[in-house]
Design a protein around this motif. Structure first.
Motif, PDB file in Angstrom:
ATOM      1  N   PRO A  98      40.835  44.863  14.816  1.00  0.00           N
ATOM      2  CA  PRO A  98      42.046  45.317  15.500  1.00  0.00           C
ATOM      3  C   PRO A  98      42.872  44.150  16.040  1.00  0.00           C
ATOM      4  CG  PRO A  98      40.148  46.625  16.171  1.00  0.00           C
ATOM      5  CD  PRO A  98      39.610  45.470  15.373  1.00  0.00           C
ATOM      6  N   GLY A  99      44.187  44.355  16.096  1.00  0.00           N
ATOM      7  CA  GLY A  99      45.080  43.322  16.588  1.00  0.00           C
ATOM      8  C   GLY A  99      45.353  43.457  18.071  1.00  0.00           C
ATOM      9  N   ASP A 100      45.594  42.318  18.714  1.00  0.00           N
ATOM     10  CA  ASP A 100      45.933  42.269  20.132  1.00  0.00           C
ATOM     11  C   ASP A 100      47.439  42.492  20.275  1.00  0.00           C
ATOM     12  OD1 ASP A 100      46.498  41.649  22.764  1.00  0.00           O
ATOM     13  OD2 ASP A 100      45.223  39.880  22.823  1.00  0.00           O
ATOM     14  N   PRO A 101      47.874  43.533  20.987  1.00  0.00           N
ATOM     15  CA  PRO A 101      49.318  43.793  21.108  1.00  0.00           C
ATOM     16  C   PRO A 101      50.095  42.655  21.758  1.00  0.00           C
ATOM     17  CG  PRO A 101      48.063  45.133  22.664  1.00  0.00           C
ATOM     18  CD  PRO A 101      47.072  44.526  21.727  1.00  0.00           C
ATOM     19  N   LYS A 102      49.415  41.828  22.565  1.00  0.00           N
ATOM     20  CA  LYS A 102      50.102  40.732  23.248  1.00  0.00           C
ATOM     21  C   LYS A 102      50.551  39.642  22.277  1.00  0.00           C
ATOM     22  CE  LYS A 102      47.592  41.454  27.591  1.00  0.00           C
ATOM     23  NZ  LYS A 102      46.655  40.871  28.573  1.00  0.00           N
ATOM     24  N   THR A 103      49.855  39.491  21.182  1.00  0.00           N
ATOM     25  CA  THR A 103      50.188  38.440  20.216  1.00  0.00           C
ATOM     26  C   THR A 103      50.592  39.004  18.857  1.00  0.00           C
ATOM     27  OG1 THR A 103      47.841  38.255  19.594  1.00  0.00           O
ATOM     28  CG2 THR A 103      48.634  36.787  21.327  1.00  0.00           C
ATOM     29  N   TRP A 104      50.651  40.338  18.747  1.00  0.00           N
ATOM     30  CA  TRP A 104      50.846  40.973  17.445  1.00  0.00           C
ATOM     31  C   TRP A 104      52.161  40.585  16.787  1.00  0.00           C
ATOM     32  CZ3 TRP A 104      47.992  43.105  13.888  1.00  0.00           C
ATOM     33  CH2 TRP A 104      48.600  43.846  12.872  1.00  0.00           C
ATOM     34  N   LYS A 105      53.258  40.553  17.541  1.00  0.00           N
ATOM     35  CA  LYS A 105      54.557  40.247  16.956  1.00  0.00           C
ATOM     36  C   LYS A 105      54.542  38.916  16.232  1.00  0.00           C
ATOM     37  CE  LYS A 105      58.112  42.793  19.480  1.00  0.00           C
ATOM     38  NZ  LYS A 105      59.374  42.669  20.246  1.00  0.00           N
ATOM     39  N   THR A 106      54.028  37.900  16.896  1.00  0.00           N
ATOM     40  CA  THR A 106      53.994  36.568  16.297  1.00  0.00           C
ATOM     41  C   THR A 106      53.064  36.543  15.095  1.00  0.00           C
ATOM     42  OG1 THR A 106      54.467  35.505  18.408  1.00  0.00           O
ATOM     43  CG2 THR A 106      53.442  34.149  16.707  1.00  0.00           C
ATOM     44  N   GLN A 107      51.893  37.147  15.224  1.00  0.00           N
ATOM     45  CA  GLN A 107      50.954  37.168  14.108  1.00  0.00           C
ATOM     46  C   GLN A 107      51.542  37.907  12.912  1.00  0.00           C
ATOM     47  OE1 GLN A 107      47.781  38.702  16.850  1.00  0.00           O
ATOM     48  NE2 GLN A 107      46.470  37.374  15.622  1.00  0.00           N
ATOM     49  N   PHE A 108      52.230  39.011  13.179  1.00  0.00           N
ATOM     50  CA  PHE A 108      52.849  39.795  12.106  1.00  0.00           C
ATOM     51  C   PHE A 108      53.888  38.949  11.371  1.00  0.00           C
ATOM     52  CE2 PHE A 108      55.957  42.535  10.217  1.00  0.00           C
ATOM     53  CZ  PHE A 108      55.276  43.654   9.790  1.00  0.00           C
ATOM     54  N   LYS A 109      54.785  38.301  12.119  1.00  0.00           N
ATOM     55  CA  LYS A 109      55.849  37.505  11.504  1.00  0.00           C
ATOM     56  C   LYS A 109      55.265  36.379  10.647  1.00  0.00           C
ATOM     57  CE  LYS A 109      59.174  38.369  15.206  1.00  0.00           C
ATOM     58  NZ  LYS A 109      59.908  37.763  16.339  1.00  0.00           N
ATOM     59  N   VAL A 110      54.248  35.710  11.166  1.00  0.00           N
ATOM     60  CA  VAL A 110      53.644  34.607  10.424  1.00  0.00           C
ATOM     61  C   VAL A 110      52.916  35.118   9.187  1.00  0.00           C
ATOM     62  CG1 VAL A 110      51.894  32.790  10.530  1.00  0.00           C
ATOM     63  CG2 VAL A 110      53.482  33.113  12.427  1.00  0.00           C
ATOM     64  N   LYS A 111      52.256  36.260   9.312  1.00  0.00           N
ATOM     65  CA  LYS A 111      51.571  36.845   8.152  1.00  0.00           C
ATOM     66  C   LYS A 111      52.567  37.123   7.034  1.00  0.00           C
ATOM     67  CE  LYS A 111      47.796  38.639   6.297  1.00  0.00           C
ATOM     68  NZ  LYS A 111      46.621  37.791   5.975  1.00  0.00           N
ATOM     69  N   MET A 112      53.734  37.645   7.378  1.00  0.00           N
ATOM     70  CA  MET A 112      54.758  37.911   6.376  1.00  0.00           C
ATOM     71  C   MET A 112      55.296  36.614   5.776  1.00  0.00           C
ATOM     72  SD  MET A 112      54.781  41.183   6.193  1.00  0.00           S
ATOM     73  CE  MET A 112      53.007  40.978   6.517  1.00  0.00           C
ATOM     74  N   ALA A 147      42.790  43.066   5.473  1.00  0.00           N
ATOM     75  CA  ALA A 147      43.654  41.917   5.760  1.00  0.00           C
ATOM     76  C   ALA A 147      43.203  41.226   7.043  1.00  0.00           C
ATOM     77  CB  ALA A 147      45.100  42.368   5.894  1.00  0.00           C
ATOM     78  N   LYS A 148      43.273  39.924   7.028  1.00  0.00           N
ATOM     79  CA  LYS A 148      42.946  39.129   8.206  1.00  0.00           C
ATOM     80  C   LYS A 148      44.226  38.529   8.756  1.00  0.00           C
ATOM     81  CE  LYS A 148      39.959  35.375   9.816  1.00  0.00           C
ATOM     82  NZ  LYS A 148      38.908  34.393   9.419  1.00  0.00           N
ATOM     83  N   MET A 149      44.532  38.820  10.000  1.00  0.00           N
ATOM     84  CA  MET A 149      45.728  38.284  10.628  1.00  0.00           C
ATOM     85  C   MET A 149      45.477  36.842  11.063  1.00  0.00           C
ATOM     86  SD  MET A 149      47.741  40.810  10.330  1.00  0.00           S
ATOM     87  CE  MET A 149      49.158  40.395  11.368  1.00  0.00           C
ATOM     88  N   PRO A 150      46.516  36.005  11.056  1.00  0.00           N
ATOM     89  CA  PRO A 150      46.341  34.626  11.512  1.00  0.00           C
ATOM     90  C   PRO A 150      45.960  34.601  12.983  1.00  0.00           C
ATOM     91  CG  PRO A 150      48.670  35.137  11.193  1.00  0.00           C
ATOM     92  CD  PRO A 150      47.903  36.289  10.640  1.00  0.00           C
ATOM     93  N   ALA A 151      45.117  33.634  13.346  1.00  0.00           N
ATOM     94  CA  ALA A 151      44.732  33.489  14.749  1.00  0.00           C
ATOM     95  C   ALA A 151      45.981  33.285  15.599  1.00  0.00           C
ATOM     96  CB  ALA A 151      43.774  32.320  14.912  1.00  0.00           C
ATOM     97  N   ALA A 152      45.971  33.812  16.805  1.00  0.00           N
ATOM     98  CA  ALA A 152      47.156  33.740  17.662  1.00  0.00           C
ATOM     99  C   ALA A 152      47.618  32.305  17.878  1.00  0.00           C
ATOM    100  CB  ALA A 152      46.858  34.403  18.997  1.00  0.00           C
ATOM    101  N   SER A 153      46.686  31.388  18.127  1.00  0.00           N
ATOM    102  CA  SER A 153      47.063  29.997  18.382  1.00  0.00           C
ATOM    103  C   SER A 153      47.662  29.351  17.139  1.00  0.00           C
ATOM    104  CB  SER A 153      45.848  29.195  18.850  1.00  0.00           C
ATOM    105  OG  SER A 153      44.803  29.259  17.879  1.00  0.00           O
ATOM    106  N   VAL A 154      47.103  29.653  15.985  1.00  0.00           N
ATOM    107  CA  VAL A 154      47.620  29.119  14.728  1.00  0.00           C
ATOM    108  C   VAL A 154      48.982  29.714  14.434  1.00  0.00           C
ATOM    109  CG1 VAL A 154      47.245  28.996  12.242  1.00  0.00           C
ATOM    110  CG2 VAL A 154      45.321  28.711  13.805  1.00  0.00           C
ATOM    111  N   ALA A 155      49.137  31.013  14.696  1.00  0.00           N
ATOM    112  CA  ALA A 155      50.404  31.693  14.432  1.00  0.00           C
ATOM    113  C   ALA A 155      51.531  31.084  15.243  1.00  0.00           C
ATOM    114  CB  ALA A 155      50.277  33.173  14.742  1.00  0.00           C
ATOM    115  N   LEU A 156      51.279  30.785  16.500  1.00  0.00           N
ATOM    116  CA  LEU A 156      52.305  30.197  17.347  1.00  0.00           C
ATOM    117  C   LEU A 156      52.751  28.846  16.828  1.00  0.00           C
ATOM    118  CD1 LEU A 156      50.937  31.150  20.866  1.00  0.00           C
ATOM    119  CD2 LEU A 156      53.044  31.975  19.817  1.00  0.00           C
TER     120      LEU A 156
END
Length: 208
Positions: A98-112, A147-156
């Motif tokens: 499951p994804g963390d809603p606090k970092t989801w936006k950034t992770q989503f954008k980077v995944k795309m 699917a594996k979402m990028p780590a929050a720190s990496v995504a930022l």
């Protein structure tokens, strides 16, 4: 539905979700139910989201990039706006965790960005809700890996680098347009409020 601000949570396996949505299918969007891949508590705003349980993607005005999606475990269906001439697909991908809603936006954008997928910007919202499909929807399923979402720190960090490459510079860290800023400062005339300073400042900015 779209006027209901109190979502009802339910537990269901990802593999059972297509059957559930097909059973709730509705052709009239005014009366169609909404569903969300997120777990919410007490409301539908971002602050009520506890976790994001699946990756939902909307591909409008074009067929989804099925080749890029082929490695993932997903189901897909056409939406109410779909026609043969103007495709509209929703693809729902199983997540590894499951994804963390606090970092989801950034992770989503980077995944795309990582997969070079153009996406409806609102899909990145962790509280996004979707209409159930119409009864005439076309369906596709694919067995693959979650699917594996990028780590929050990496995504930022990735997002920061990508922003620096934006041609308009509006979301960059400044490196793209800093030379223009320096040049403007060198030619900037004295600007005194009430003495035409605002006009001179605007004129100087427009020459860069």
């Amino acid at each position: 539905n779209k006027t209901d601000s109190d979502p009802q949570n339910g537990e269901i396996e990802f593999e059972q979700l297509p059957e559930l949505l097909q059973g709730c299918a509705e052709d009239n969007k005014d009366t169609a139910a909404l569903w969300s891949p997120s777990l919410m508590d007490g409301g539908k705003t971002v602050g009520h989201v506890k976790s994001v349980e699946a990756l939902a993607l909307d591909f409008d005005h074009a067929e989804p990039p099925w080749d890029k999606l082929s490695g993932w475990d997903y189901f897909a269906h056409t939406t109410h706006s779909h026609t043969a001439e103007d495709p509209h697909w929703r693809v729902v991908v199983k997540l590894e965790e499951p994804g963390d809603p606090k970092t989801w936006k950034t992770q989503f954008k980077v995944k795309m960005q990582q997969h070079a997928m153009a996406m409806d910007a609102s899909c990145c919202n962790p509280n996004r809700s979707f209409f159930v499909p119409p009864t005439t929807a076309e369906w596709r399923t694919n067995e693959g890996r979650p699917a594996k979402m990028p780590a929050a720190s990496v995504a930022l960090e990735i997002e920061r680098q990508d922003f620096a490459e934006n041609s308009d510079g509006l979301l960059s860290d400044g490196s793209l347009f800093w030379q223009d800023v320096v040049r403007m400062m060198k030619i900037l005339p004295p600007s005194v409020a009430g003495d035409g300073g605002d006009d001179r400042l605007f004129e100087a900015a427009c020459t860069c």
